[in-house]
Design an enzyme around this catalytic site. Structure first.
Site, PDB file in Angstrom:
ATOM      1  N   TYR A 132       0.848  -1.207   0.000  1.00  0.00           N
ATOM      2  CA  TYR A 132       0.000   0.000   0.000  1.00  0.00           C
ATOM      3  C   TYR A 132       0.882   1.256   0.000  1.00  0.00           C
ATOM      4  O   TYR A 132       0.835   2.053  -0.916  1.00  0.00           O
ATOM      5  CB  TYR A 132      -0.890   0.026   1.246  1.00  0.00           C
ATOM      6  CG  TYR A 132      -2.083  -0.900   1.242  1.00  0.00           C
ATOM      7  CD1 TYR A 132      -2.285  -1.848   0.253  1.00  0.00           C
ATOM      8  CD2 TYR A 132      -3.033  -0.834   2.267  1.00  0.00           C
ATOM      9  CE1 TYR A 132      -3.383  -2.697   0.273  1.00  0.00           C
ATOM     10  CE2 TYR A 132      -4.138  -1.672   2.293  1.00  0.00           C
ATOM     11  CZ  TYR A 132      -4.305  -2.602   1.292  1.00  0.00           C
ATOM     12  OH  TYR A 132      -5.392  -3.432   1.331  1.00  0.00           O
ATOM     13  N   GLU A 248     -10.769  -6.645  12.487  1.00  0.00           N
ATOM     14  CA  GLU A 248      -9.323  -6.634  12.753  1.00  0.00           C
ATOM     15  C   GLU A 248      -8.927  -5.460  13.643  1.00  0.00           C
ATOM     16  O   GLU A 248      -7.972  -5.544  14.389  1.00  0.00           O
ATOM     17  CB  GLU A 248      -8.528  -6.538  11.449  1.00  0.00           C
ATOM     18  CG  GLU A 248      -8.562  -7.763  10.579  1.00  0.00           C
ATOM     19  CD  GLU A 248      -9.855  -7.893   9.793  1.00  0.00           C
ATOM     20  OE1 GLU A 248     -10.591  -6.880   9.717  1.00  0.00           O
ATOM     21  OE2 GLU A 248     -10.151  -8.979   9.286  1.00  0.00           O
TER      22      GLU A 248
HETATM   23  C1  LIG Z   1       6.207  -1.524  11.721  1.00  0.00           C
HETATM   24  C2  LIG Z   1       5.561  -1.011  10.448  1.00  0.00           C
HETATM   25  C3  LIG Z   1       5.149  -1.912   9.479  1.00  0.00           C
HETATM   26  C4  LIG Z   1       4.582  -1.449   8.270  1.00  0.00           C
HETATM   27  N1  LIG Z   1       4.231  -2.366   7.311  1.00  0.00           N
HETATM   28  C5  LIG Z   1       3.685  -1.931   6.145  1.00  0.00           C
HETATM   29  C6  LIG Z   1       3.353  -2.864   5.107  1.00  0.00           C
HETATM   30  O1  LIG Z   1       3.569  -4.074   5.239  1.00  0.00           O
HETATM   31  N2  LIG Z   1       2.818  -2.401   3.957  1.00  0.00           N
HETATM   32  C7  LIG Z   1       2.547  -1.068   3.760  1.00  0.00           C
HETATM   33  O2  LIG Z   1       2.010  -0.722   2.711  1.00  0.00           O
HETATM   34  N3  LIG Z   1       2.895  -0.140   4.710  1.00  0.00           N
HETATM   35  C8  LIG Z   1       3.451  -0.539   5.890  1.00  0.00           C
HETATM   36  N4  LIG Z   1       3.814   0.371   6.862  1.00  0.00           N
HETATM   37  C9  LIG Z   1       3.696   1.798   6.555  1.00  0.00           C
HETATM   38  C10 LIG Z   1       2.586   2.494   7.327  1.00  0.00           C
HETATM   39  O3  LIG Z   1       1.321   2.100   6.868  1.00  0.00           O
HETATM   40  C11 LIG Z   1       2.828   4.011   7.145  1.00  0.00           C
HETATM   41  O4  LIG Z   1       4.065   4.311   7.764  1.00  0.00           O
HETATM   42  C12 LIG Z   1       1.715   4.830   7.779  1.00  0.00           C
HETATM   43  O5  LIG Z   1       0.528   4.715   7.036  1.00  0.00           O
HETATM   44  C13 LIG Z   1       2.110   6.326   7.866  1.00  0.00           C
HETATM   45  O6  LIG Z   1       2.499   6.797   6.626  1.00  0.00           O
HETATM   46  P1  LIG Z   1       3.883   7.594   6.425  1.00  0.00           P
HETATM   47  O7  LIG Z   1       4.975   6.785   7.043  1.00  0.00           O
HETATM   48  O8  LIG Z   1       3.983   7.942   4.987  1.00  0.00           O
HETATM   49  O9  LIG Z   1       3.737   8.911   7.306  1.00  0.00           O
HETATM   50  P2  LIG Z   1       2.906  10.208   6.922  1.00  0.00           P
HETATM   51  O10 LIG Z   1       1.539   9.817   6.465  1.00  0.00           O
HETATM   52  O11 LIG Z   1       3.738  11.054   6.022  1.00  0.00           O
HETATM   53  O12 LIG Z   1       2.775  10.908   8.332  1.00  0.00           O
HETATM   54  C14 LIG Z   1       3.858  11.613   8.957  1.00  0.00           C
HETATM   55  C15 LIG Z   1       3.308  12.211  10.245  1.00  0.00           C
HETATM   56  O13 LIG Z   1       2.248  13.149   9.943  1.00  0.00           O
HETATM   57  C16 LIG Z   1       1.050  12.790  10.625  1.00  0.00           C
HETATM   58  N5  LIG Z   1      -0.120  13.046   9.775  1.00  0.00           N
HETATM   59  C17 LIG Z   1      -0.269  12.698   8.471  1.00  0.00           C
HETATM   60  N6  LIG Z   1      -1.500  13.077   8.037  1.00  0.00           N
HETATM   61  C18 LIG Z   1      -2.124  13.660   9.085  1.00  0.00           C
HETATM   62  C19 LIG Z   1      -3.418  14.237   9.265  1.00  0.00           C
HETATM   63  N7  LIG Z   1      -4.310  14.280   8.275  1.00  0.00           N
HETATM   64  N8  LIG Z   1      -3.736  14.740  10.494  1.00  0.00           N
HETATM   65  C20 LIG Z   1      -2.844  14.687  11.519  1.00  0.00           C
HETATM   66  N9  LIG Z   1      -1.589  14.149  11.398  1.00  0.00           N
HETATM   67  C21 LIG Z   1      -1.247  13.639  10.212  1.00  0.00           C
HETATM   68  C22 LIG Z   1       1.184  11.291  10.874  1.00  0.00           C
HETATM   69  O14 LIG Z   1       0.385  10.879  11.965  1.00  0.00           O
HETATM   70  C23 LIG Z   1       2.675  11.143  11.160  1.00  0.00           C
HETATM   71  O15 LIG Z   1       2.951  11.478  12.496  1.00  0.00           O
HETATM   72  C24 LIG Z   1       4.393  -0.050   8.063  1.00  0.00           C
HETATM   73  C25 LIG Z   1       4.806   0.857   9.053  1.00  0.00           C
HETATM   74  C26 LIG Z   1       5.389   0.391  10.232  1.00  0.00           C
HETATM   75  C27 LIG Z   1       5.849   1.390  11.252  1.00  0.00           C
END
Ligand SMILES: Cc1cc2nc3c(=O)[nH]c(=O)nc-3n(C[C@H](O)[C@H](O)[C@H](O)COP(=O)(O)OP(=O)(O)OC[C@H]3O[C@@H](n4cnc5c(N)ncnc54)[C@H](O)[C@@H]3O)c2cc1C
Length: 387
Positions: A132, A248
């Site tokens: 994703y 879930e």
């Molecule tokens: C241990 C782990 C396993 C994972 N495994 C997978 C996987 O198998 N497959 C996969 O596809 N992804 C995976 N992920 C990714 C995970 O889904 C993303 O890291 C998560 O969705 C956040 O996206 P980002 O890292 O791009 O951060 P961003 O979305 O860029 O966010 C950065 C910061 O801004 C804040 N923020 C963003 N938007 C808003 C808003 N609208 N309002 C307030 N605050 C906001 C967030 O809370 C965060 O603190 C994994 C992540 C972790 C930590």
């Protein structure tokens, strides 16, 4: 067509007490001691034998209906099965085929897709990762840019995914891809099943804070995927994905992690000789009370699940509570451990404190960050005006 292994009995006909006893005996009696509570996501080479045993026994898919080769457990029994796994410290394998793709194909898949994929998932021959997130599409997943363009009987996929857990241990990926770049964000996205051995896929592991390589970047360069691997309608992948956000969500708020954090904290207190320190005891008791309250609230949501009622958006508070309590406990354990907690070598008891501290970081981020959960609570539960 029949799927999987026939069940030895009707599990739902047993009392909860009897069912729990059977599951506990199986887990406690057979799960290898050395693999209990391992502080990282294990690879297939490490815990595959256990899951093959589960597959042979017909216990690999407790959440799937009987006719598709699962155990057919009703929600209350499923909860017991999961709780007993947590209690025994059973480590997960790359089980998204069981938890996500199986249920998706049972709901949305064509008979051909079900025949092609479900038996191999049940036999653990296929292990699925989730594609994703992208470099600029995490919380705002709908802005993903990996493209899939139709060419005859195939889609041609180009782009990049990131943070894909154990992609290098996976045989397949389910991915969200953009199939209509002109449509509004969510509308032009499709749900595609991709064989990881297809030419044009490159997987690069990412080393995390704790030194483990659990995440990967995955690059797609003209990767050809059969059109029959499209799940649901073209451009309707968002609906397929949303259907995964069901029961879930409650499991993410399980008290298991903070409970384990408390065990680590208590060991750290003992190792530092601080059992008689009043301030430390006070803080440990406070955490223990927090975890007890969390378990109480978790049980209330579990009860809703047992009654087959909708879980509700307020379940977001469980995730906040569980993950932030866990982080607070793990941070305090590190403080209590002092220098030996950070100056450590793998295998020493103090290494447990540091790895638990690292392990407590991820849960506030994955499965919808805690800020996003707060937005859900603000908007949908408290109905606050959002700018
Ligand atoms: C241990 C782990 C396993 C994972 N495994 C997978 C996987 O198998 N497959 C996969 O596809 N992804 C995976 N992920 C990714 C995970 O889904 C993303 O890291 C998560 O969705 C956040 O996206 P980002 O890292 O791009 O951060 P961003 O979305 O860029 O966010 C950065 C910061 O801004 C804040 N923020 C963003 N938007 C808003 C808003 N609208 N309002 C307030 N605050 C906001 C967030 O809370 C965060 O603190 C994994 C992540 C972790 C930590």
């Amino acid at each position: 067509m029949t799927f999987g292994v026939e069940q030895e009995r009707d599990w739902n006909a047993l009392s909860d007490v009897e069912f729990r006893r059977i599951v506990r005996a199986e887990f406690e009696g057979n799960y290898p001691e050395a693999l209990k509570n391992v502080p990282y996501r294990m690879r297939w080479s490490e815990n595959g034998a256990w899951y093959l045993r589960m597959a042979r026994k017909g216990w690999i898919a407790p959440n799937w209906p009987l006719e598709y080769g699962g155990m057919g457990l009703e929600p209350g029994k499923l909860l017991i099965f999961i709780e007993e796994g947590e209690r025994c410290g059973i480590g997960r394998f790359l089980d998204l085929g069981i938890h996500m793709i199986g249920p998706v194909l049972i709901q949305w898949g064509t008979p051909e897709q079900q025949k092609l994929f479900l038996p191999e998932i049940l036999a653990c021959e296929q292990r699925w990762c989730q594609g994703y997130s992208e470099p600029s599409a995490g919380s705002d997943l709908a802005s993903l840019r990996t493209r899939a363009t139709r060419d005859g009987d195939e889609f041609v996929v180009n782009g990049q995914k990131i943070w894909t857990t154990l992609a290098d241990d996976a045989t397949h990926m389910f991915a969200l891809v953009r199939t209509d770049p002109g449509a509004q964000k969510q509308r032009g996205i499709s749900f595609l099943l991709i064989d990881m051995t297809t030419p044009g896929i490159e997987v690069r592991p990412i080393r995390d804070l704790a030194g483990h390589e659990e995440f990967c970047e995955v690059f797609f360069d003209n990767v050809r995927v059969p059109v029959m691997n499209l799940v649901g309608e073209l451009n309707a992948g968002w609906s397929v994905t949303k259907s995964l956000l069901g029961f879930e969500r409650i499991f993410i708020g399980s008290p298991k992690l903070p409970e384990y954090g408390l065990v680590v904290l208590e060991r750290a207190v003992a190792a530092a000789g601080l059992e008689a320190d009043a301030a430390v005891s006070d803080q440990v008791s406070q955490f223990a009370m927090d975890v007890l309250h969390l378990r109480d609230v978790y049980e209330k949501f579990a009860e809703r699940m047992r009654r087959r009622e909708p879980i509700g958006d307020d379940v977001s508070l469980l995730k906040l509570w569980a993950t932030e309590t866990y982080q607070a406990i793990a941070s305090y354990a590190l403080e209590v451990a002092g220098e030996p907690g950070v100056l450590t070598t793998p295998g020493e008891p103090s290494a447990e404190v540091l790895s638990d501290f690292y392990r407590s970081r991820g849960p506030t981020i994955f499965a919808g960050t805690n800020e996003i959960q707060r937005n859900i609570l603000a908007r949908k539960v408290l109905q606050l005006p959002m700018s």
